[in-house]
Design a protein around this motif. Structure first.
Motif, PDB file in Angstrom:
ATOM      1  N   LEU A 158       0.838  -1.203   0.000  1.00 59.29           N
ATOM      2  CA  LEU A 158       0.000   0.000   0.000  1.00 59.29           C
ATOM      3  C   LEU A 158       0.877   1.258   0.000  1.00 59.29           C
ATOM      4  O   LEU A 158       0.586   2.227  -0.695  1.00 59.29           O
ATOM      5  CB  LEU A 158      -0.921   0.007   1.225  1.00 59.29           C
ATOM      6  N   GLN A 159       1.958   1.198   0.773  1.00 54.69           N
ATOM      7  CA  GLN A 159       2.870   2.350   0.815  1.00 54.69           C
ATOM      8  C   GLN A 159       3.489   2.606  -0.556  1.00 54.69           C
ATOM      9  O   GLN A 159       3.567   3.731  -1.028  1.00 54.69           O
ATOM     10  CB  GLN A 159       4.006   2.096   1.805  1.00 54.69           C
ATOM     11  N   GLU A 160       3.951   1.509  -1.175  1.00 57.60           N
ATOM     12  CA  GLU A 160       4.590   1.657  -2.480  1.00 57.60           C
ATOM     13  C   GLU A 160       3.598   2.229  -3.499  1.00 57.60           C
ATOM     14  O   GLU A 160       3.919   3.088  -4.303  1.00 57.60           O
ATOM     15  CB  GLU A 160       5.131   0.299  -2.953  1.00 57.60           C
ATOM     16  N   VAL A 165       1.555   6.095  -7.436  1.00 56.95           N
ATOM     17  CA  VAL A 165       0.396   6.468  -8.252  1.00 56.95           C
ATOM     18  C   VAL A 165       0.274   7.979  -8.191  1.00 56.95           C
ATOM     19  O   VAL A 165       0.576   8.591  -7.175  1.00 56.95           O
ATOM     20  CB  VAL A 165      -0.924   5.813  -7.789  1.00 56.95           C
ATOM     21  N   ASN A 166      -0.135   8.568  -9.302  1.00 53.80           N
ATOM     22  CA  ASN A 166      -0.087  10.018  -9.306  1.00 53.80           C
ATOM     23  C   ASN A 166      -1.421  10.668  -8.975  1.00 53.80           C
ATOM     24  O   ASN A 166      -1.751  11.725  -9.440  1.00 53.80           O
ATOM     25  CB  ASN A 166       0.477  10.536 -10.624  1.00 53.80           C
ATOM     26  N   ARG A 167      -2.258   9.965  -8.234  1.00 49.64           N
ATOM     27  CA  ARG A 167      -3.393  10.655  -7.647  1.00 49.64           C
ATOM     28  C   ARG A 167      -3.760   9.977  -6.342  1.00 49.64           C
ATOM     29  O   ARG A 167      -3.408   8.825  -6.097  1.00 49.64           O
ATOM     30  CB  ARG A 167      -4.581  10.708  -8.588  1.00 49.64           C
ATOM     31  N   THR A 168      -4.464  10.686  -5.512  1.00 43.70           N
ATOM     32  CA  THR A 168      -4.685  10.186  -4.158  1.00 43.70           C
ATOM     33  C   THR A 168      -5.937   9.322  -4.059  1.00 43.70           C
ATOM     34  O   THR A 168      -6.121   8.613  -3.085  1.00 43.70           O
ATOM     35  CB  THR A 168      -4.830  11.360  -3.177  1.00 43.70           C
ATOM     36  N   ASP A 169      -6.810   9.394  -5.084  1.00 44.96           N
ATOM     37  CA  ASP A 169      -8.101   8.738  -4.928  1.00 44.96           C
ATOM     38  C   ASP A 169      -8.198   7.388  -5.632  1.00 44.96           C
ATOM     39  O   ASP A 169      -9.289   6.905  -5.916  1.00 44.96           O
ATOM     40  CB  ASP A 169      -9.226   9.671  -5.418  1.00 44.96           C
ATOM     41  N   VAL A 170      -7.060   6.775  -5.920  1.00 42.70           N
ATOM     42  CA  VAL A 170      -7.070   5.456  -6.552  1.00 42.70           C
ATOM     43  C   VAL A 170      -7.818   4.471  -5.646  1.00 42.70           C
ATOM     44  O   VAL A 170      -7.595   4.431  -4.438  1.00 42.70           O
ATOM     45  CB  VAL A 170      -5.625   4.970  -6.787  1.00 42.70           C
ATOM     46  N   VAL A 171      -8.717   3.689  -6.227  1.00 41.62           N
ATOM     47  CA  VAL A 171      -9.508   2.761  -5.420  1.00 41.62           C
ATOM     48  C   VAL A 171      -8.725   1.467  -5.216  1.00 41.62           C
ATOM     49  O   VAL A 171      -8.193   0.889  -6.158  1.00 41.62           O
ATOM     50  CB  VAL A 171     -10.860   2.466  -6.104  1.00 41.62           C
TER      51      VAL A 171
END
Lengths: 264, 527
Positions: A158-160, A165-171
């Motif tokens: 999850l940390q990686e 990923v370049n956005r915070t809202d990835v599901v």
């Protein structure tokens, strides 16, 4: 849950998805070249060649990139293959040359093109390239319920994921796989707690018994579609994916200059 | 998927720089067993792109004193074999590294200033918004890398933005250079007569190869003299010589023509300048090749290098000793930064690099531009290649611009680049309102071994690869990779097109595919 799953795939079967995929090969490949830049344009391009009959359903409204990550041998590729073409191979070797696999699904009345990206074995020594994570809308983080150590690594995955990923809202969906095996080391409750702590979705599944595999991906897609701004055709002008299909801007080149061409 | 680590390979590649990664992908693509190692925990080596925090670590590594201690490796050797021990610590081969802040650690937010005053604190807080290139490079839209990415089908891993303007420094200020027909048409910097001259000249350059007679005449001429013969105005000569042909006064005519042609041929494919810049930085490109290598079965291990090379009496490499194991390989490809000193050329020229973070563009405009500036040589410096990137490429946070400078090394990077930097931006204490203010800067030097014979001192089946070269594009790395590949596998195709996943028909799942919808539905889980 069951109702939703059925509704989700009234006409969509592995077989039909597959034959369609074959028919539209070249077409689909074109799409993926441009998938990240402007989903809607892409959907149009690609679906021009589909007829309603071909699809048996609506045209995809968007294309999503889904990552499948987690420790080695937790069944990432098995989950993916079960979902894509409903197969399971207990002795599966690394599939050479398969980068991502794609399938069109209908979730909640919305038709979506999924590209599911395999780790290509690069998870083995934690050497996934940052490039792999770019532009993903969803991620499935898999552990093996019979190997506690794979569960304990979920947090690092999850940390990686968050780092690249370049956005915070990835599901995100945490999946405890191999529920068909007897020697369970991680309880369902522990999995649920972990998911709650990191605000992710959670499901236990068995790729071997085809238990919860469809639901897993469909649920993920459902939540992506529910996240405003994550998947809509956000026009990102100026982003270029290379291909021969780019419109020729011939008016900008020098090709048509001739002595007869009195421009000035 | 076995857990054991294979001990034998066709090719072991040490280092994940550009040439190494292309070779790893090319070998894996044609079915060779590839192991790809990098002792760093990041991809790219000297070609990497870092976020701000990653860069700090890199700078720290560079400033560690060079440790010549050899590894304690004690590999098992067969008759006639000897071991070449590697250095324990393998710091990046950058020298003269100097990093400096030009803003205070923190600033009180005043709120009434039109221009945001940046502080160190704020920049550091946004560290993940940076992709800072060690080796910033552009792609010609019809250049070798674009064609290779398309033909090999690696293009799907990469995204680019078009350079939106080409700028030159002329008569003490920055001026956009008209480079497309539309630009020439629209520009107000040159007269109508000049426009016609420029059109004619550029036209001649695109066709020069078809006119061998004409060519002969210019064989011994400099490109500058050729332009003067054409009776171009000084204005135009400057544009063509420095900005379009990216040449100097000494560049021979034919070379100038061919550079101009390269520029013009790449116009209009993706936009109105010939150049593309990789989103997230140049470090993405080697990674894309690594991904392809992995997809075709290549094995990856970062934070692992070689402690010793095992060489036979016939001067061929037999194996590498890595993490207490002997790993056999038919070939070894090794990034220059890993090579033992005995393999290296004695002398190699260098590159001077500068990276500058500024609070607005070097040439203000109403939108964010991606800018290429070939700074013409003057008495204090050689020609300097300058690329300015903004937040649209994910190079830096919004409100900031990143300026990359590259030039041939004469002194230290700081000495080589300071005079140009001073012309373009305000250093602390300076308040020229037409210039951006400098927030942070970094200088370093790198070796440029692209002109050296890297095979002179190595075992016959060991290939050293160069680090970044001075050229604007990646062509040298591709050329080097192709040359090495054809020495290893002369019979094999270099990076044939990888199939799209849809084109791959997996066998042994045929019966499963016949399932009917009803069956499928009944299998849906109940929760």
């Amino acid at each position: 849950m069951e109702g939703k799953a059925k509704q989700a795939t009234p006409t969509e079967t592995a077989a039909s998805a597959r034959s369609r995929t074959k028919r539209c090969q070249a077409n689909l490949s074109e799409i993926f070249k441009t998938s990240c830049s402007s989903p809607v344009v892409m959907a149009h391009k690609k679906l021009d060649d589909y007829t309603e009959d071909d699809l048996g359903q609506d045209q995809p409204i968007t294309s999503l990139k889904i990552l499948v990550i987690g420790e080695s041998n937790v069944g990432k590729s098995s989950l993916m293959n079960r979902f894509i073409d409903d197969t399971f191979d207990p002795n599966m070797a690394n599939t050479i040359g398969v980068d991502y696999r794609s399938r069109v699904v209908n979730v909640d009345g919305q038709t979506v093109q999924l590209g599911i990206w395999d780790t290509a074995g690069q998870e083995r020594f934690r050497t996934l390239t940052p490039t792999y994570y770019r532009n993903a809308q969803g991620a499935v983080i898999v552990y093996d319920v019979t190997r506690r150590q794979t569960f304990e690594r979920v947090e690092q995955w999850l940390q990686e994921l968050d780092a690249y990923v370049n956005r915070t809202d990835v599901v995100k969906m945490i999946v405890g796989n191999k529920t068909d095996l007897k020697n369970r080391e991680v309880s369902r409750e522990e999995g649920q707690q972990l998911a709650r702590r990191h605000s992710t979705l959670f499901i236990e599944a068995s790729a071997l018994e085809n238990d919860n595999v469809q639901v897993c991906f469909e649920d993920l897609v459902y939540h992506i579609l529910q996240t405003p701004g994550l998947w809509e055709a956000r026009v990102q002008p100026g982003r270029i994916q290379l291909g021969d299909n780019n419109p020729s801007l011939s008016e900008m080149t020098w090709n048509c200059i001739s002595p007869n061409c009195s421009l000035l | 998927m076995g857990d054991e680590f294979p001990k034998e390979y066709d090719v072991i590649v040490v280092g994940t720089g550009m040439t190494e990664s292309i070779l790893a992908a090319a070998a894996s693509r044609v079915g060779k067993r590839v192991l790809h190692l990098d002792s760093n925990e990041y991809y790219g080596g000297l070609w990497a792109s870092f976020n701000f925090e990653g860069l700090q670590q890199w700078v720290g590594d560079c400033q560690k004193p060079k440790d010549e201690t050899e590894c304690k490796a004690d590999p098992q050797l067969a008759d006639g074999e000897s071991a070449i021990k590697m250095r324990v610590l393998n710091p990046p081969t950058a020298t003269n590294v100097k990093e400096q802040w030009h803003v205070p650690e923190a600033v009180e937010s005043s709120g009434d200033d039109a221009k945001k005053a940046w502080s160190q604190e704020e920049v550091k807080k946004l560290y993940r918004k940076f992709n800072i290139d060690l080796a910033p490079k552009l792609l010609y839209s019809r250049g070798a890398l674009v064609e290779l990415l398309i033909s090999s089908n690696i293009a799907r891993y990469t995204e680019f933005r078009n350079v939106t303007r080409v700028v030159t420094w002329h008569e003490g200020k920055l001026t956009p250079v008209p480079c497309s027909r539309a630009d020439v048409f629209a520009t107000q910097n040159i007269t109508v007569v000049e426009k016609r001259m420029l059109m004619n000249l550029l036209q001649e350059c695109t066709e020069y190869e078809g006119n061998p007679e004409k060519l002969k005449k210019h064989e011994n001429q400099s490109f500058l003299d050729f332009l003067k013969d054409k009776q171009l105005t000084d204005n135009l000569i400057h544009y063509v010589l420095y900005a379009i042909a990216m040449s100097t006064e000494e560049t021979p005519c034919i070379e100038g023509m061919s550079r101009t042609q390269k520029f013009l041929l790449s116009l209009g494919r993706y936009g109105n300048t010939p150049f593309l810049w990789p989103m997230y930085g140049s470090g993405e490109i080697p990674q894309a090749f690594c991904r392809l290598c992995a997809v075709f079965g290549g094995l990856y291990h970062l934070k692992r290098g070689a402690e010793a090379l095992i060489v036979g009496s016939d001067n061929t490499l037999k194996a590498i000793h890595s993490d207490r194991e002997n790993l056999k390989s038919n070939y070894l490809v090794m990034g220059l930064d890993y090579a033992p000193d005995s393999f290296l050329p004695e002398e190699s020229p260098g590159i001077s690099r500068g990276v500058f973070l500024i609070d607005s563009s070097i040439l203000a405009a109403d939108k964010e531009h991606l800018t290429l500036l070939e700074f013409p040589p003057d008495e204090s410096s050689g020609p300097v290649t300058i690329v300015e990137v903004g937040s649209l490429t994910n190079a830096c946070p919004q409100g900031l611009y990143m300026v990359h400078m590259t030039t041939k090394q004469k002194g230290s990077a700081e000495e080589d680049l300071m005079s140009v930097a001073k012309k373009l931006m305000n250093f602390p204490g300076e308040t020229d309102e037409s210039k951006p203010n400098l927030v942070w800067s970094m200088f370093f030097n790198m070796k440029d071994t692209s002109t050296c014979d890297l095979g002179a001192n190595t075992p016959t089946n060991l290939f050293l690869t160069s680090g970044p070269d001075l050229d604007l594009d990646f062509d040298f790395a591709i050329k080097q990779a192709k040359e090495i590949f054809s020495k290893m596998y002369p019979e094999d195709e270099f990076l044939p097109r990888a199939p799209d996943p849809e084109e791959i028909i997996l066998d042994d799942d045929d019966e499963d595919k016949q399932k009917q919808p009803e069956e499928k539905a009944s299998e849906e889980p109940q929760e």
